[in-house]
Design a protein around this motif. Structure first.
Motif, short mmCIF file in Angstrom:
data_model
loop_
_atom_site.label_atom_id
_atom_site.label_comp_id
_atom_site.label_asym_id
_atom_site.label_seq_id
_atom_site.Cartn_x
_atom_site.Cartn_y
_atom_site.Cartn_z
N LEU A 88 0.80 -0.89 -0.19
CA LEU A 88 0.58 0.01 0.44
C LEU A 88 0.72 1.68 -0.31
CD1 LEU A 88 -1.02 -2.58 2.64
CD2 LEU A 88 -2.79 -0.77 2.34
N GLY A 89 0.69 2.36 -0.88
CA GLY A 89 1.86 3.20 -0.72
C GLY A 89 1.06 4.72 -0.29
N THR A 90 1.38 4.95 0.41
CA THR A 90 0.14 6.21 1.17
C THR A 90 1.11 7.98 0.81
OG1 THR A 90 1.27 6.20 2.82
CG2 THR A 90 -0.25 4.59 2.81
N PHE A 91 0.66 8.76 1.89
CA PHE A 91 1.62 9.82 1.55
C PHE A 91 2.37 9.90 3.17
CE2 PHE A 91 -0.41 13.15 -1.74
CZ PHE A 91 -0.49 11.94 -2.46
N SER A 92 2.40 8.69 3.39
CA SER A 92 3.68 9.03 4.47
C SER A 92 4.26 7.73 4.97
CB SER A 92 2.45 8.82 5.93
OG SER A 92 2.07 9.72 5.75
N GLY A 93 4.39 6.62 3.32
CA GLY A 93 5.90 6.19 3.39
C GLY A 93 4.59 5.16 2.83
N LEU A 94 6.15 3.53 2.33
CA LEU A 94 5.00 2.60 1.86
C LEU A 94 4.70 1.61 3.00
CD1 LEU A 94 4.77 1.05 -1.35
CD2 LEU A 94 7.35 0.65 -0.55
N PRO A 133 11.94 7.22 3.57
CA PRO A 133 12.61 7.43 3.84
C PRO A 133 13.93 7.46 4.97
CG PRO A 133 11.44 9.32 3.05
CD PRO A 133 10.55 8.13 3.68
N VAL A 134 14.92 7.24 4.67
CA VAL A 134 16.19 7.26 6.36
C VAL A 134 16.93 8.19 5.22
CG1 VAL A 134 17.45 6.19 7.82
CG2 VAL A 134 15.82 5.55 7.41
N PRO A 135 17.48 9.19 6.34
CA PRO A 135 18.41 10.09 6.31
C PRO A 135 19.83 9.23 5.96
CG PRO A 135 16.77 11.46 7.33
CD PRO A 135 16.73 9.54 7.47
N GLY A 136 20.61 10.40 5.17
CA GLY A 136 22.26 8.74 5.14
C GLY A 136 21.92 8.27 4.23
N ASP A 137 20.38 7.33 4.37
CA ASP A 137 21.14 5.59 3.39
C ASP A 137 20.19 6.01 2.24
OD1 ASP A 137 20.06 2.90 2.84
OD2 ASP A 137 18.99 2.57 4.91
N PRO A 138 20.94 5.65 1.53
CA PRO A 138 20.66 5.64 -0.27
C PRO A 138 19.91 3.96 -0.38
CG PRO A 138 22.79 5.05 0.40
CD PRO A 138 22.73 5.80 1.13
N GLU A 139 19.72 3.11 0.31
CA GLU A 139 19.05 2.26 0.02
C GLU A 139 17.71 1.99 0.35
OE1 GLU A 139 21.45 -1.29 1.32
OE2 GLU A 139 21.98 -0.95 -1.06
N SER A 163 11.13 8.66 -0.96
CA SER A 163 9.83 9.37 -0.57
C SER A 163 8.73 9.22 0.16
CB SER A 163 9.78 10.19 -1.74
OG SER A 163 8.66 11.40 -1.79
N SER A 164 8.33 9.51 0.87
CA SER A 164 7.70 8.94 1.37
C SER A 164 5.69 9.23 0.61
CB SER A 164 7.08 10.05 2.87
OG SER A 164 7.98 9.73 3.70
N LEU A 165 6.17 9.56 -0.66
CA LEU A 165 4.54 10.06 -1.73
C LEU A 165 4.77 9.64 -2.53
CD1 LEU A 165 4.82 13.80 -1.63
CD2 LEU A 165 3.48 13.09 0.51
N VAL A 166 4.04 7.99 -2.23
CA VAL A 166 3.78 6.85 -3.19
C VAL A 166 2.81 7.09 -3.68
CG1 VAL A 166 3.92 4.21 -3.00
CG2 VAL A 166 5.13 5.61 -1.19
N THR A 175 7.36 7.57 -7.01
CA THR A 175 6.74 8.57 -5.68
C THR A 175 7.35 10.11 -6.28
OG1 THR A 175 9.45 8.94 -5.31
CG2 THR A 175 8.81 6.76 -3.77
N ASP A 176 6.68 11.19 -5.88
CA ASP A 176 6.38 11.86 -6.38
C ASP A 176 8.07 13.11 -5.24
OD1 ASP A 176 5.90 14.60 -6.80
OD2 ASP A 176 3.99 14.72 -6.40
#
Length: 625
Positions: free
Chosen positions: A73-79, A92-98, A102-105, A120-121
């Protein structure tokens, strides 16, 4: 409710489990092919899934069931990933490229190789790796002409050639070469009506359809360009879905929905009721009954049966906690079990079971006796036979019409007692009824009269006891009767008498106990007898003797309990035995040797007193009191 169901569509409700039951809600389990027989009044009851259950947000803009069965489920606050009981959240986790970029799915897609793609938006496109539980990001790089055209992604799809198509919010359509990770760009010069792509669909014939803010376009592979579909016009296309015959369902912004012929490109409007031609349709899906579901911007659901033209409108009702969670519908999904999932803006997700089309509510005000229910049998004619503890036997037709068979002292052809424990149907359509203390009876449906069978000490082949706990009609048509304190009886249809099978001290070929609570014939023709006082007996119905007897012992893999309450064979042919206080055992057969694997509260069961076991198509569901 505590219940069990076997392969003969029989539910057993244990005495004392329900208290004074006043209402019964029963799924008649009509086949999906019966879509041309809609119910008189369908009640849309939803099971909700929201932030209280672990969703990262209550605005669900996209949903997908992957090849492993997980619901994403894709939400506006994450997956979120949902397995039916637990939700795993990705943000999203700051500093983690993996991590998720974005939280907007806005969209989730599984390609033909089983890879998940997340639109993601603001964070571009993400590819999820199940092995590492991580994401690879594809983003716009102004210095790289073959990078993603924009980080604002609204839609993603793949075609039969393995290309990944990415619809952007402001830079047209991109095509990803998954081998080298480069993107080709398509815009107005390629015939795309607009640079804002709202929806993508690859149909069953491999055709790619693109919904934009200025109309619908189809991809011409030979010319590597797009052709606008004139019949849809220049309206914003918000939703695309495949119809069964190759047609395309098109949801628009302010013009309702259309059915597009993929060959002629002719479009016909879907008649969705009041304001049909002005509706903003945000989502489309087709359920297993062939009905088209349209999710509206702020108007709930419209559900159309194309064959009959019948239409249902579903809106949020503050007075109905089981109703639609919000009128602002943003996504629709029909999962492989047939459930229809509705994603909303502000109300999370909600699941509806279309099989509930065949649900009838049986209650005392409609004629159901106000007594505990012991067992339910679905007969060959679709009727339900309901055993009550004090109210006799009830027949509920497929239309919900109720007929009660109650004991009448002045009528020898009435049911012998009103405390009915179990029921079975034989090959001739005759209904057999086991009672608590009044013996066995056979109903002739043509006359409505009962023939009674009771224990008579003076007659050797009379019924072995007057409390009947279990009935089984085996694959040869023979009726077996499980008795309280009287062992197991076999009915002879020619003589009308019973052959008795009881425990005999020192005889390993006899039953292992006197009180039979459960009977099951497995797919190999073997008969399992569950005893309240003697564990489990594997029975040879042809020879009339035990093949093996099982009771608890000091061995860790012996039967867990001497009290067996229910039996189930699952879809894989495994035998399960529920116990009266030690959880449930699974029969393990290796090289002809039979042992038992145990499940109990120590393994996560909510209780060890197992009333019934039911397989739901994927797993065995255990019910207890």
């Amino acid at each position: 409710m505590s219940a069990m169901i076997d392969s003969r569509r029989r539910w057993r409700l244990r005495r004392g489990a329900l208290g004074a039951l006043a209402t019964l809600v029963i799924a008649l389990r009509a086949p999906l092919a019966a879509a041309d027989q809609p119910p008189r009044a369908e009640r849309f009851s939803f099971r909700r899934l929201g932030t209280a259950d672990g969703l990262p947000g209550d605005s669900v803009y996209c949903m997908l069931q992957d090849g492993s069965g997980y619901l994403w489920l894709g939400t506006f606050s994450g997956l979120a990933r949902y397995d039916g009981s637990r939700i795993v959240v990705y943000r999203p986790v700051p500093g983690d490229p993996e991590s998720l970029p974005s939280s907007l799915v806005f969209d989730i897609h599984e390609d033909s190789s089983g890879t998940l793609w997340i639109a993601t938006d603001g964070g571009g496109l993400a590819r999820y790796s199940r092995d590492s539980d991580a994401f690879k990001r594809f983003t716009h790089d102004a210095d790289q002409a073959n990078s993603l055209a924009s980080d604002r992604i609204f839609a993603v799809a793949d075609d039969t050639y393995g290309w990944i198509w990415v619809g952007t919010a402001d830079a047209g359509l991109d095509r990803l070469d998954v081998v080298n990770g480069t993107f080709a760009h398509y815009g107005a010069a390629s015939g795309l009506p607009s640079d804002t792509v709202r929806a993508l669909l690859c149909d069953g014939d491999g055709g790619l359809w693109v919904g934009t803010t200025a109309g619908l376009a189809r991809y011409d592979r030979d010319g590597d360009a797009f052709t606008a579909v004139a019949s849809i016009g220049t309206v914003t296309v918000r939703a695309l879905a495949s119809d069964d015959d190759g047609a395309v369902l098109v949801g628009t912004e302010g013009k309702g929905a259309f059915r597009l012929d993929a060959s002629s490109l002719g479009a016909s409007p879907l008649m969705l009721g009041t304001g049909s031609g002005r509706l903003l349709v945000r989502a489309l899906a087709k359920d297993d009954y062939g009905r088209i579901w349209a999710g509206l911007d702020d108007g709930g659901l419209r559900i159309l049966d194309p064959g009959s033209g019948a239409l249902a409108s579903v809106r949020t009702d503050a007075e109905s906690p089981g109703g639609l969670s919000h009128d602002a519908v943003r996504s629709l999904l029909v999962d492989r079990s047939g459930l229809v999932w509705v994603g909303t803006r502000g109300g999370g997700a909600a699941a509806y079971n279309p099989r509930s089309k065949a649900i009838a509510r049986l209650a005392p005000e409609g004629g159901l006796p106000p007594f505990e229910i012991r067992q339910i049998l679905e007969a060959s004619d679709g009727a339900l036979w309901v055993c009550t503890d004090g109210g006799g036997l009830v027949r509920a037709s497929a239309r919900g019409e109720i007929n009660v068979f109650a004991h009448d002292e002045s009528d020898a052809a009435s049911i012998p007692g009103d405390r009915v424990i179990c029921v079975a149907e034989d090959r001739d359509g005759r209904v057999w009824v086991g009672t608590d203390g009044a013996g066995l009876a056979r109903l002739d449906p043509s006359t409505g009269g009962f023939e009674r069978f009771a224990r008579n000490p003076a007659t050797e082949d009379s019924l072995g006891g007057d409390t009947v706990w279990a009935l089984l009609v085996d694959e040869t048509g023979v009726l077996w009767v499980g008795l309280e304190g009287g062992g197991l009886d076999r009915f002879d249809d020619e003589t009308g008498g019973f052959a008795h099978h009881r425990p005999i001290h020192g005889d390993e070929g006899s039953l292992s106990g006197n009180s039979v609570r459960a009977l099951l014939q497995d797919s190999r023709g073997r008969m399992w007898v569950g005893l309240w006082d003697g564990g489990l007996t594997l029975w040879d119905p042809a020879a009339g003797k035990a093949i093996a007897r099982f009771k608890p012992s000091s061995d860790a893999d012996s039967l867990a309990d001497a009290s067996i309450t229910c039996l189930l064979e699952d879809g894989s042919g495994r035998i399960w035995a529920g116990t009266g206080g030690s959880g449930i055992d699974r029969v393990v057969e290796v090289g002809g040797d039979i042992r038992f694997a145990h499940l109990s509260m120590a393994d996560g069961l909510a209780g060890n007193d197992i009333v019934g076991a039911l397989e739901d198509g994927r797993v065995a569901v255990l019910l207890h009191v």
